[in-house]
Design a protein around this motif. Structure first.
Motif, PDB file in Angstrom:
ATOM      1  N   PRO A   1       1.693  -4.761 -11.712  1.00  0.00           N
ATOM      2  CA  PRO A   1       1.293  -3.410 -12.124  1.00  0.00           C
ATOM      3  C   PRO A   1       2.464  -2.432 -12.167  1.00  0.00           C
ATOM      4  CG  PRO A   1      -0.257  -4.291 -10.528  1.00  0.00           C
ATOM      5  CD  PRO A   1       0.928  -5.196 -10.533  1.00  0.00           C
ATOM      6  N   ALA A   2       3.429  -2.604 -11.267  1.00  0.00           N
ATOM      7  CA  ALA A   2       4.600  -1.733 -11.282  1.00  0.00           C
ATOM      8  C   ALA A   2       5.424  -1.965 -12.541  1.00  0.00           C
ATOM      9  CB  ALA A   2       5.449  -1.969 -10.033  1.00  0.00           C
ATOM     10  N   VAL A   3       5.580  -3.223 -12.936  1.00  0.00           N
ATOM     11  CA  VAL A   3       6.331  -3.544 -14.150  1.00  0.00           C
ATOM     12  C   VAL A   3       5.607  -2.970 -15.373  1.00  0.00           C
ATOM     13  CG1 VAL A   3       7.230  -5.415 -15.597  1.00  0.00           C
ATOM     14  CG2 VAL A   3       7.294  -5.622 -13.098  1.00  0.00           C
ATOM     15  N   ILE A   4       4.293  -3.111 -15.409  1.00  0.00           N
ATOM     16  CA  ILE A   4       3.507  -2.566 -16.525  1.00  0.00           C
ATOM     17  C   ILE A   4       3.630  -1.047 -16.571  1.00  0.00           C
ATOM     18  CG2 ILE A   4       1.143  -2.187 -17.349  1.00  0.00           C
ATOM     19  CD1 ILE A   4       0.510  -5.048 -16.447  1.00  0.00           C
ATOM     20  N   ASP A   5       3.559  -0.391 -15.424  1.00  0.00           N
ATOM     21  CA  ASP A   5       3.676   1.068 -15.389  1.00  0.00           C
ATOM     22  C   ASP A   5       5.040   1.533 -15.887  1.00  0.00           C
ATOM     23  OD1 ASP A   5       1.123   1.410 -14.503  1.00  0.00           O
ATOM     24  OD2 ASP A   5       1.647   1.887 -12.425  1.00  0.00           O
ATOM     25  N   LEU A   6       6.089   0.832 -15.502  1.00  0.00           N
ATOM     26  CA  LEU A   6       7.424   1.204 -15.963  1.00  0.00           C
ATOM     27  C   LEU A   6       7.539   1.051 -17.479  1.00  0.00           C
ATOM     28  CD1 LEU A   6       9.648  -0.358 -13.149  1.00  0.00           C
ATOM     29  CD2 LEU A   6       9.184   2.072 -13.547  1.00  0.00           C
ATOM     30  N   TYR A   7       6.937   0.000 -18.011  1.00  0.00           N
ATOM     31  CA  TYR A   7       6.911  -0.174 -19.464  1.00  0.00           C
ATOM     32  C   TYR A   7       6.158   0.988 -20.117  1.00  0.00           C
ATOM     33  CZ  TYR A   7       5.107  -1.797 -23.963  1.00  0.00           C
ATOM     34  OH  TYR A   7       4.757  -1.872 -25.287  1.00  0.00           O
TER      35      TYR A   7
ATOM     36  N   HIS B   1      -5.229  -3.613  -8.435  1.00  0.00           N
ATOM     37  CA  HIS B   1      -5.191  -5.026  -8.068  1.00  0.00           C
ATOM     38  C   HIS B   1      -5.147  -5.265  -6.562  1.00  0.00           C
ATOM     39  CE1 HIS B   1      -1.138  -3.894  -7.276  1.00  0.00           C
ATOM     40  NE2 HIS B   1      -0.700  -5.119  -7.092  1.00  0.00           N
ATOM     41  N   MET B   2      -4.982  -4.211  -5.771  1.00  0.00           N
ATOM     42  CA  MET B   2      -4.730  -4.385  -4.347  1.00  0.00           C
ATOM     43  C   MET B   2      -5.980  -4.729  -3.534  1.00  0.00           C
ATOM     44  SD  MET B   2      -1.518  -4.212  -3.600  1.00  0.00           S
ATOM     45  CE  MET B   2      -1.390  -3.677  -1.904  1.00  0.00           C
ATOM     46  N   HIS B   3      -7.129  -4.670  -4.151  1.00  0.00           N
ATOM     47  CA  HIS B   3      -8.371  -5.059  -3.461  1.00  0.00           C
ATOM     48  C   HIS B   3      -8.320  -6.521  -3.020  1.00  0.00           C
ATOM     49  CE1 HIS B   3     -10.000  -7.650  -6.685  1.00  0.00           C
ATOM     50  NE2 HIS B   3      -9.242  -6.889  -7.457  1.00  0.00           N
ATOM     51  N   PHE B   4      -7.476  -7.306  -3.694  1.00  0.00           N
ATOM     52  CA  PHE B   4      -7.454  -8.744  -3.453  1.00  0.00           C
ATOM     53  C   PHE B   4      -7.136  -9.091  -2.001  1.00  0.00           C
ATOM     54  CE2 PHE B   4      -4.694 -12.540  -3.191  1.00  0.00           C
ATOM     55  CZ  PHE B   4      -5.621 -13.513  -3.544  1.00  0.00           C
ATOM     56  N   LEU B   5      -6.115  -8.477  -1.425  1.00  0.00           N
ATOM     57  CA  LEU B   5      -5.647  -8.902  -0.103  1.00  0.00           C
ATOM     58  C   LEU B   5      -6.623  -8.575   1.028  1.00  0.00           C
ATOM     59  CD1 LEU B   5      -1.846  -8.111  -0.485  1.00  0.00           C
ATOM     60  CD2 LEU B   5      -2.948 -10.333  -0.475  1.00  0.00           C
ATOM     61  N   PRO B   6      -7.127  -7.354   1.149  1.00  0.00           N
ATOM     62  CA  PRO B   6      -8.099  -7.128   2.234  1.00  0.00           C
ATOM     63  C   PRO B   6      -9.390  -7.902   2.032  1.00  0.00           C
ATOM     64  CG  PRO B   6      -7.930  -5.174   0.856  1.00  0.00           C
ATOM     65  CD  PRO B   6      -6.829  -6.095   0.433  1.00  0.00           C
TER      66      PRO B   6
ATOM     67  N   VAL C   1       0.842  -1.200   0.000  1.00  0.00           N
ATOM     68  CA  VAL C   1       0.000   0.000   0.000  1.00  0.00           C
ATOM     69  C   VAL C   1       0.874   1.245   0.000  1.00  0.00           C
ATOM     70  CG1 VAL C   1      -1.532   1.417   1.424  1.00  0.00           C
ATOM     71  CG2 VAL C   1      -2.089  -0.977   1.012  1.00  0.00           C
ATOM     72  N   VAL C   2       1.835   1.290   0.899  1.00  0.00           N
ATOM     73  CA  VAL C   2       2.729   2.450   0.979  1.00  0.00           C
ATOM     74  C   VAL C   2       3.561   2.561  -0.298  1.00  0.00           C
ATOM     75  CG1 VAL C   2       4.627   3.519   2.251  1.00  0.00           C
ATOM     76  CG2 VAL C   2       2.795   2.342   3.498  1.00  0.00           C
ATOM     77  N   PHE C   3       4.042   1.423  -0.794  1.00  0.00           N
ATOM     78  CA  PHE C   3       4.852   1.437  -2.018  1.00  0.00           C
ATOM     79  C   PHE C   3       4.067   2.034  -3.176  1.00  0.00           C
ATOM     80  CE2 PHE C   3       5.845  -0.583  -6.073  1.00  0.00           C
ATOM     81  CZ  PHE C   3       7.194  -0.283  -6.212  1.00  0.00           C
ATOM     82  N   TYR C   4       2.871   1.511  -3.438  1.00  0.00           N
ATOM     83  CA  TYR C   4       2.109   1.974  -4.594  1.00  0.00           C
ATOM     84  C   TYR C   4       1.562   3.386  -4.421  1.00  0.00           C
ATOM     85  CZ  TYR C   4       2.317  -2.388  -7.209  1.00  0.00           C
ATOM     86  OH  TYR C   4       2.752  -3.468  -7.929  1.00  0.00           O
TER      87      TYR C   4
END
Length: 381
Positions: A311-317, A142-147, A100-103
Protein backbone atom coordinates in the motif's frame (compact mmCIF):
# COMPACT_ATOMS: atom_id res chain seq x y z
CA UNK A 1 9.01 -34.03 6.46
CA UNK A 2 9.03 -37.74 5.77
CA UNK A 3 11.35 -39.31 3.20
CA UNK A 4 9.96 -39.23 -0.29
CA UNK A 5 7.43 -36.47 0.43
CA UNK A 6 7.76 -33.61 -2.07
CA UNK A 7 9.25 -30.38 -0.81
CA UNK A 8 6.82 -27.57 -0.17
CA UNK A 9 7.84 -25.61 -3.26
CA UNK A 10 4.25 -25.87 -4.48
CA UNK A 11 3.26 -24.13 -1.25
CA UNK A 12 5.82 -21.38 -1.86
CA UNK A 13 4.43 -20.92 -5.37
CA UNK A 14 0.98 -20.47 -3.84
CA UNK A 15 2.36 -17.77 -1.53
CA UNK A 16 3.87 -15.91 -4.47
CA UNK A 17 0.58 -16.21 -6.37
CA UNK A 18 -1.25 -14.73 -3.38
CA UNK A 19 1.12 -11.78 -3.19
CA UNK A 20 0.79 -11.11 -6.92
CA UNK A 21 -2.99 -11.20 -6.59
CA UNK A 22 -3.33 -8.98 -3.55
CA UNK A 23 -1.21 -6.25 -5.17
CA UNK A 24 -3.43 -6.48 -8.27
CA UNK A 25 -6.56 -6.11 -6.13
CA UNK A 26 -5.32 -2.88 -4.59
CA UNK A 27 -4.02 -1.54 -7.91
CA UNK A 28 -7.37 -1.58 -9.70
CA UNK A 29 -9.25 1.29 -8.06
CA UNK A 30 -9.28 5.05 -8.38
CA UNK A 31 -7.54 7.26 -5.82
CA UNK A 32 -10.49 6.88 -3.43
CA UNK A 33 -10.63 3.08 -3.57
CA UNK A 34 -13.69 2.90 -5.85
CA UNK A 35 -13.99 1.31 -9.31
CA UNK A 36 -13.55 4.69 -11.09
CA UNK A 37 -17.00 6.02 -10.22
CA UNK A 38 -16.55 9.17 -12.33
CA UNK A 39 -15.69 7.27 -15.50
CA UNK A 40 -18.07 5.85 -18.07
CA UNK A 41 -18.87 2.13 -17.66
CA UNK A 42 -16.88 1.21 -20.76
CA UNK A 43 -13.82 2.99 -19.35
CA UNK A 44 -13.84 0.97 -16.15
CA UNK A 45 -14.43 -2.40 -17.81
CA UNK A 46 -10.75 -3.43 -17.82
CA UNK A 47 -10.04 -2.24 -14.24
CA UNK A 48 -13.07 -4.13 -12.93
CA UNK A 49 -12.11 -7.21 -14.93
CA UNK A 50 -8.56 -7.09 -13.57
CA UNK A 51 -9.97 -6.72 -10.07
CA UNK A 52 -12.04 -9.86 -10.61
CA UNK A 53 -8.87 -11.73 -11.61
CA UNK A 54 -6.97 -10.36 -8.62
CA UNK A 55 -9.59 -11.82 -6.31
CA UNK A 56 -8.46 -15.29 -7.24
CA UNK A 57 -6.08 -14.32 -4.48
CA UNK A 58 -6.60 -11.99 -1.50
CA UNK A 59 -6.19 -11.70 2.23
CA UNK A 60 -8.34 -14.80 2.84
CA UNK A 61 -5.74 -16.85 0.98
CA UNK A 62 -3.05 -15.45 3.27
CA UNK A 63 -5.20 -16.55 6.20
CA UNK A 64 -5.53 -20.01 4.75
CA UNK A 65 -1.92 -20.85 4.12
CA UNK A 66 -0.86 -19.21 7.40
CA UNK A 67 -3.23 -21.58 9.17
CA UNK A 68 -1.89 -24.50 7.11
CA UNK A 69 1.61 -23.64 8.37
CA UNK A 70 0.26 -23.43 11.91
CA UNK A 71 -1.14 -26.94 11.50
CA UNK A 72 2.28 -28.17 10.41
CA UNK A 73 4.12 -26.46 13.28
CA UNK A 74 1.90 -27.70 16.09
CA UNK A 75 1.79 -31.20 14.63
CA UNK A 76 5.58 -31.46 14.48
CA UNK A 77 6.47 -29.97 17.86
CA UNK A 78 3.25 -30.25 19.89
CA UNK A 79 4.06 -27.10 21.91
CA UNK A 80 2.07 -25.98 24.92
CA UNK A 81 -0.74 -23.56 24.21
CA UNK A 82 1.12 -20.69 25.88
CA UNK A 83 4.32 -21.40 23.97
CA UNK A 84 2.56 -21.65 20.60
CA UNK A 85 0.60 -18.43 21.09
CA UNK A 86 3.66 -16.62 22.45
CA UNK A 87 5.63 -17.56 19.34
CA UNK A 88 2.86 -16.31 17.06
CA UNK A 89 2.52 -13.09 19.05
CA UNK A 90 6.23 -12.41 18.53
CA UNK A 91 6.05 -13.23 14.82
CA UNK A 92 2.91 -11.22 14.09
CA UNK A 93 2.22 -8.53 16.65
CA UNK A 94 5.71 -7.02 16.94
CA UNK A 95 5.94 -6.27 13.18
CA UNK A 96 2.28 -5.25 13.30
CA UNK A 97 2.98 -2.60 15.95
CA UNK A 98 5.79 -1.18 13.82
CA UNK A 99 3.62 -0.93 10.71
CA UNK A 100 0.69 0.56 12.63
CA UNK A 101 2.87 3.49 13.70
CA UNK A 102 4.43 3.72 10.24
CA UNK A 103 1.13 3.89 8.36
CA UNK A 104 -0.52 6.17 10.92
CA UNK A 105 1.90 8.91 9.87
CA UNK A 106 2.81 7.78 6.35
CA UNK A 107 -0.79 8.47 5.29
CA UNK A 108 -0.07 12.17 5.81
CA UNK A 109 1.92 12.21 2.56
CA UNK A 110 -1.10 11.17 0.51
CA UNK A 111 -3.40 13.35 2.61
CA UNK A 112 -1.23 16.37 1.84
CA UNK A 113 -1.28 15.63 -1.89
CA UNK A 114 -5.05 15.03 -2.00
CA UNK A 115 -5.95 17.79 0.47
CA UNK A 116 -7.40 15.91 3.42
CA UNK A 117 -4.60 16.40 5.94
CA UNK A 118 -6.91 17.71 8.68
CA UNK A 119 -8.94 14.50 8.58
CA UNK A 120 -5.87 12.32 9.15
CA UNK A 121 -4.44 14.58 11.85
CA UNK A 122 -7.77 14.47 13.68
CA UNK A 123 -7.63 10.67 13.61
CA UNK A 124 -4.03 10.53 14.80
CA UNK A 125 -4.76 12.76 17.80
CA UNK A 126 -7.75 10.72 19.03
CA UNK A 127 -7.21 7.86 21.49
CA UNK A 128 -10.11 5.82 20.09
CA UNK A 129 -8.45 5.92 16.67
CA UNK A 130 -5.36 4.21 18.06
CA UNK A 131 -7.53 1.52 19.66
CA UNK A 132 -8.97 0.90 16.19
CA UNK A 133 -5.51 0.93 14.67
CA UNK A 134 -4.11 -1.66 17.06
CA UNK A 135 -7.14 -3.89 17.66
CA UNK A 136 -8.83 -3.79 14.25
CA UNK A 137 -5.91 -2.76 12.03
CA UNK A 138 -7.87 0.23 10.73
CA UNK A 139 -4.74 2.29 10.19
CA UNK A 140 -4.63 1.03 6.58
CA UNK A 141 -6.98 -1.10 4.49
CA UNK A 142 -4.76 -4.19 4.57
CA UNK A 143 -3.64 -4.14 8.20
CA UNK A 144 -6.69 -6.02 9.50
CA UNK A 145 -4.89 -9.20 8.46
CA UNK A 146 -2.39 -9.43 11.32
CA UNK A 147 -4.61 -8.93 14.39
CA UNK A 148 -7.31 -11.10 12.83
CA UNK A 149 -4.82 -13.87 12.05
CA UNK A 150 -3.46 -13.75 15.59
CA UNK A 151 -7.00 -14.03 16.94
CA UNK A 152 -7.57 -17.08 14.72
CA UNK A 153 -4.45 -18.75 16.09
CA UNK A 154 -6.06 -18.63 19.54
CA UNK A 155 -8.50 -21.27 18.29
CA UNK A 156 -5.88 -23.73 17.05
CA UNK A 157 -6.70 -26.43 19.68
CA UNK A 158 -10.20 -26.54 18.20
CA UNK A 159 -8.82 -26.66 14.66
CA UNK A 160 -6.59 -29.64 15.45
CA UNK A 161 -9.66 -31.85 15.56
CA UNK A 162 -9.95 -31.43 11.79
CA UNK A 163 -6.51 -33.01 11.29
CA UNK A 164 -7.88 -36.20 12.81
CA UNK A 165 -11.37 -35.84 11.31
CA UNK A 166 -10.97 -34.02 7.95
CA UNK A 167 -14.73 -33.90 7.41
CA UNK A 168 -14.74 -31.00 9.89
CA UNK A 169 -13.13 -28.92 7.16
CA UNK A 170 -16.51 -28.81 5.42
CA UNK A 171 -17.88 -26.74 8.29
CA UNK A 172 -16.36 -23.71 6.56
CA UNK A 173 -19.64 -23.47 4.63
CA UNK A 174 -21.48 -23.30 7.95
CA UNK A 175 -19.20 -20.75 9.62
CA UNK A 176 -19.20 -18.45 6.58
CA UNK A 177 -22.98 -18.67 6.25
CA UNK A 178 -23.58 -17.78 9.89
CA UNK A 179 -21.04 -14.95 9.66
CA UNK A 180 -22.70 -13.53 6.55
CA UNK A 181 -26.23 -13.71 7.94
CA UNK A 182 -25.37 -12.26 11.34
CA UNK A 183 -23.22 -9.46 9.95
CA UNK A 184 -26.11 -8.35 7.77
CA UNK A 185 -28.34 -8.24 10.83
CA UNK A 186 -25.78 -6.22 12.83
CA UNK A 187 -25.41 -3.69 10.01
CA UNK A 188 -29.16 -3.14 10.16
CA UNK A 189 -29.24 -2.34 13.88
CA UNK A 190 -28.13 1.25 13.45
CA UNK A 191 -25.30 0.97 15.99
CA UNK A 192 -22.57 3.56 16.33
CA UNK A 193 -19.85 2.87 13.80
CA UNK A 194 -17.11 2.20 16.35
CA UNK A 195 -19.18 -0.32 18.32
CA UNK A 196 -20.42 -1.96 15.12
CA UNK A 197 -16.87 -2.38 13.79
CA UNK A 198 -15.78 -4.35 16.86
CA UNK A 199 -18.85 -6.59 16.71
CA UNK A 200 -18.37 -7.20 12.99
CA UNK A 201 -14.72 -8.10 13.54
CA UNK A 202 -15.62 -10.56 16.32
CA UNK A 203 -18.15 -12.22 14.02
CA UNK A 204 -15.56 -12.34 11.24
CA UNK A 205 -13.07 -14.08 13.52
CA UNK A 206 -15.63 -16.72 14.52
CA UNK A 207 -16.53 -17.20 10.87
CA UNK A 208 -12.91 -17.42 9.74
CA UNK A 209 -12.22 -20.19 12.24
CA UNK A 210 -13.74 -22.29 9.48
CA UNK A 211 -10.67 -21.53 7.37
CA UNK A 212 -8.58 -22.99 10.17
CA UNK A 213 -10.68 -26.14 10.26
CA UNK A 214 -10.35 -26.49 6.48
CA UNK A 215 -6.59 -25.80 6.59
CA UNK A 216 -5.98 -28.34 9.36
CA UNK A 217 -8.15 -30.88 7.52
CA UNK A 218 -6.21 -30.48 4.28
CA UNK A 219 -2.94 -30.62 6.20
CA UNK A 220 -4.06 -33.95 7.70
CA UNK A 221 -4.78 -35.34 4.24
CA UNK A 222 -1.48 -34.07 2.88
CA UNK A 223 0.42 -35.47 5.86
CA UNK A 224 -1.10 -38.91 5.28
CA UNK A 225 0.07 -38.70 1.68
CA UNK A 226 -1.76 -37.94 -1.55
CA UNK A 227 -0.50 -40.15 -4.40
CA UNK A 228 0.52 -38.64 -7.72
CA UNK A 229 -2.58 -39.81 -9.55
CA UNK A 230 -4.96 -38.55 -6.90
CA UNK A 231 -3.10 -35.24 -6.86
CA UNK A 232 -3.88 -34.79 -10.52
CA UNK A 233 -7.55 -35.44 -9.81
CA UNK A 234 -7.43 -32.93 -6.98
CA UNK A 235 -5.89 -30.33 -9.26
CA UNK A 236 -8.57 -30.81 -11.89
CA UNK A 237 -11.25 -30.40 -9.25
CA UNK A 238 -9.52 -27.26 -7.97
CA UNK A 239 -9.58 -25.70 -11.44
CA UNK A 240 -13.26 -26.54 -11.90
CA UNK A 241 -14.39 -25.20 -8.56
CA UNK A 242 -12.22 -22.07 -8.91
CA UNK A 243 -13.92 -21.38 -12.25
CA UNK A 244 -17.31 -21.99 -10.66
CA UNK A 245 -16.47 -19.67 -7.77
CA UNK A 246 -15.40 -17.01 -10.27
CA UNK A 247 -18.70 -17.33 -12.12
CA UNK A 248 -20.50 -16.87 -8.79
CA UNK A 249 -18.73 -13.52 -8.25
CA UNK A 250 -19.74 -12.07 -11.62
CA UNK A 251 -22.90 -10.31 -10.32
CA UNK A 252 -20.75 -8.42 -7.80
CA UNK A 253 -18.39 -7.18 -10.50
CA UNK A 254 -21.26 -6.45 -12.88
CA UNK A 255 -22.65 -4.06 -10.26
CA UNK A 256 -19.25 -2.37 -9.98
CA UNK A 257 -19.07 -2.04 -13.76
CA UNK A 258 -22.56 -0.59 -14.07
CA UNK A 259 -22.60 1.76 -11.07
CA UNK A 260 -18.98 2.59 -10.27
CA UNK A 261 -19.47 1.43 -6.69
CA UNK A 262 -18.72 -1.81 -4.89
CA UNK A 263 -21.92 -3.66 -4.10
CA UNK A 264 -22.65 -6.09 -1.28
CA UNK A 265 -21.69 -9.75 -1.34
CA UNK A 266 -24.78 -11.40 0.02
CA UNK A 267 -25.67 -14.48 -2.00
CA UNK A 268 -23.62 -16.95 -4.01
CA UNK A 269 -21.23 -14.14 -4.93
CA UNK A 270 -20.35 -14.08 -1.23
CA UNK A 271 -19.57 -17.81 -1.21
CA UNK A 272 -17.73 -17.58 -4.51
CA UNK A 273 -15.38 -14.97 -3.08
CA UNK A 274 -14.77 -16.55 0.31
CA UNK A 275 -14.39 -20.12 -0.93
CA UNK A 276 -11.99 -19.16 -3.72
CA UNK A 277 -8.88 -19.55 -1.47
CA UNK A 278 -9.70 -23.24 -0.92
CA UNK A 279 -10.06 -23.83 -4.65
CA UNK A 280 -6.75 -22.14 -5.46
CA UNK A 281 -4.98 -23.97 -2.65
CA UNK A 282 -6.24 -27.30 -4.00
CA UNK A 283 -4.83 -26.41 -7.43
CA UNK A 284 -1.36 -25.90 -5.99
CA UNK A 285 -1.63 -28.90 -3.67
CA UNK A 286 -2.70 -31.00 -6.64
CA UNK A 287 0.45 -29.82 -8.41
CA UNK A 288 2.79 -30.90 -5.61
CA UNK A 289 4.56 -33.41 -7.88
CA UNK A 290 5.21 -30.89 -10.66
CA UNK A 291 8.76 -29.74 -11.29
CA UNK A 292 8.64 -26.45 -9.39
CA UNK A 293 11.83 -24.42 -9.69
CA UNK A 294 13.74 -23.11 -6.65
CA UNK A 295 12.94 -19.51 -7.61
CA UNK A 296 9.48 -19.86 -6.09
CA UNK A 297 10.96 -20.52 -2.67
CA UNK A 298 13.33 -17.57 -3.01
CA UNK A 299 10.49 -15.21 -3.90
CA UNK A 300 8.17 -16.65 -1.24
CA UNK A 301 10.47 -15.37 1.53
CA UNK A 302 9.43 -11.82 0.67
CA UNK A 303 5.66 -12.31 0.31
CA UNK A 304 4.93 -11.31 3.92
CA UNK A 305 6.90 -8.13 3.32
CA UNK A 306 5.13 -7.52 0.01
CA UNK A 307 1.78 -7.75 1.76
CA UNK A 308 2.89 -5.20 4.36
CA UNK A 309 4.57 -2.63 2.11
CA UNK A 310 2.56 -2.65 -1.11
CA UNK A 311 0.00 0.00 0.00
CA UNK A 312 2.88 2.40 0.66
CA UNK A 313 4.31 1.75 -2.81
CA UNK A 314 0.86 2.26 -4.37
CA UNK A 315 0.36 5.51 -2.43
CA UNK A 316 3.72 6.85 -3.58
CA UNK A 317 2.79 6.06 -7.17
CA UNK A 318 -0.59 7.80 -6.75
CA UNK A 319 1.02 10.86 -5.16
CA UNK A 320 3.53 11.16 -8.00
CA UNK A 321 0.85 10.68 -10.67
CA UNK A 322 -1.61 13.11 -9.08
CA UNK A 323 1.03 15.77 -8.40
CA UNK A 324 2.30 15.60 -11.97
CA UNK A 325 -1.16 16.28 -13.39
CA UNK A 326 -0.65 13.56 -15.99
CA UNK A 327 -3.54 11.49 -14.66
CA UNK A 328 -6.07 13.95 -16.11
CA UNK A 329 -5.43 12.66 -19.59
CA UNK A 330 -5.05 9.01 -18.64
CA UNK A 331 -7.68 6.35 -18.97
CA UNK A 332 -8.57 4.22 -15.93
CA UNK A 333 -7.02 1.23 -17.71
CA UNK A 334 -3.68 2.98 -18.17
CA UNK A 335 -3.67 4.24 -14.56
CA UNK A 336 -4.23 0.70 -13.30
CA UNK A 337 -1.72 -0.99 -15.60
CA UNK A 338 1.05 1.51 -14.84
CA UNK A 339 0.30 1.35 -11.13
CA UNK A 340 0.53 -2.42 -11.13
CA UNK A 341 3.72 -2.42 -13.18
CA UNK A 342 5.25 -0.15 -10.52
CA UNK A 343 3.65 -1.63 -7.40
CA UNK A 344 4.38 -5.33 -7.93
CA UNK A 345 8.13 -5.21 -8.58
CA UNK A 346 8.44 -2.16 -6.31
CA UNK A 347 6.91 -4.04 -3.38
CA UNK A 348 9.23 -7.02 -3.86
CA UNK A 349 12.22 -4.68 -4.08
CA UNK A 350 11.24 -2.80 -0.92
CA UNK A 351 10.75 -6.08 0.94
CA UNK A 352 14.11 -7.31 -0.35
CA UNK A 353 15.77 -4.05 0.66
CA UNK A 354 14.34 -4.18 4.18
CA UNK A 355 15.49 -7.79 4.55
CA UNK A 356 19.06 -6.69 3.80
CA UNK A 357 19.06 -4.03 6.54
CA UNK A 358 19.89 -5.78 9.80
CA UNK A 359 17.96 -3.43 12.06
CA UNK A 360 14.84 -3.54 9.85
CA UNK A 361 14.67 -7.12 8.53
CA UNK A 362 12.38 -8.10 11.40
CA UNK A 363 9.72 -5.71 10.12
CA UNK A 364 9.11 -8.08 7.20
CA UNK A 365 9.60 -11.26 9.21
CA UNK A 366 13.13 -11.98 7.98
CA UNK A 367 15.34 -11.27 10.95
CA UNK A 368 15.53 -10.94 14.73
CA UNK A 369 14.37 -7.79 16.47
CA UNK A 370 17.16 -5.45 17.58
CA UNK A 371 16.75 -6.48 21.23
CA UNK A 372 16.93 -10.18 20.31
CA UNK A 373 20.06 -9.52 18.27
CA UNK A 374 21.64 -7.73 21.25
CA UNK A 375 20.81 -10.67 23.53
CA UNK A 376 22.41 -13.14 21.12
CA UNK A 377 25.46 -10.95 20.77
CA UNK A 378 25.76 -10.59 24.54
CA UNK A 379 25.35 -14.36 25.03
CA UNK A 380 28.07 -15.05 22.48
CA UNK A 381 30.45 -12.47 23.94
Amino acid sequence: MSAGKPRLVWFDANRVFAAVGVVLIHSTTDFGGKPFADAEPAERLIPVFLRSLGEFSGSEMFFFFSLFLMAMRVDKKMPSYGSAIGTQAKRLLIPFAFWVVFYAFFRLFKAEAFNYTDYIWTQVTQVQSWFGYFILGKVQYHMHFLPTLFALFLFYPLMRGATRYPILGLTLFLTLGIMNNTQGWVWGLGLEAEIRDYIIRALKIFGYVGYGLAAFAIYGLWKDGIPRGESRLLRRGGFYFAALAYVATLPFFATAYETGNWGLRSGWDFYGHFLMPICIFLIFLGGQYLDWGPRWSKLAKYTFGVYLVHPAVIDLYDIALFSSGLYEGMSPTLIVLLRYCVALPGSFLVALGLSKVGVLAWTVGLGPTPWEARKKKAAGA
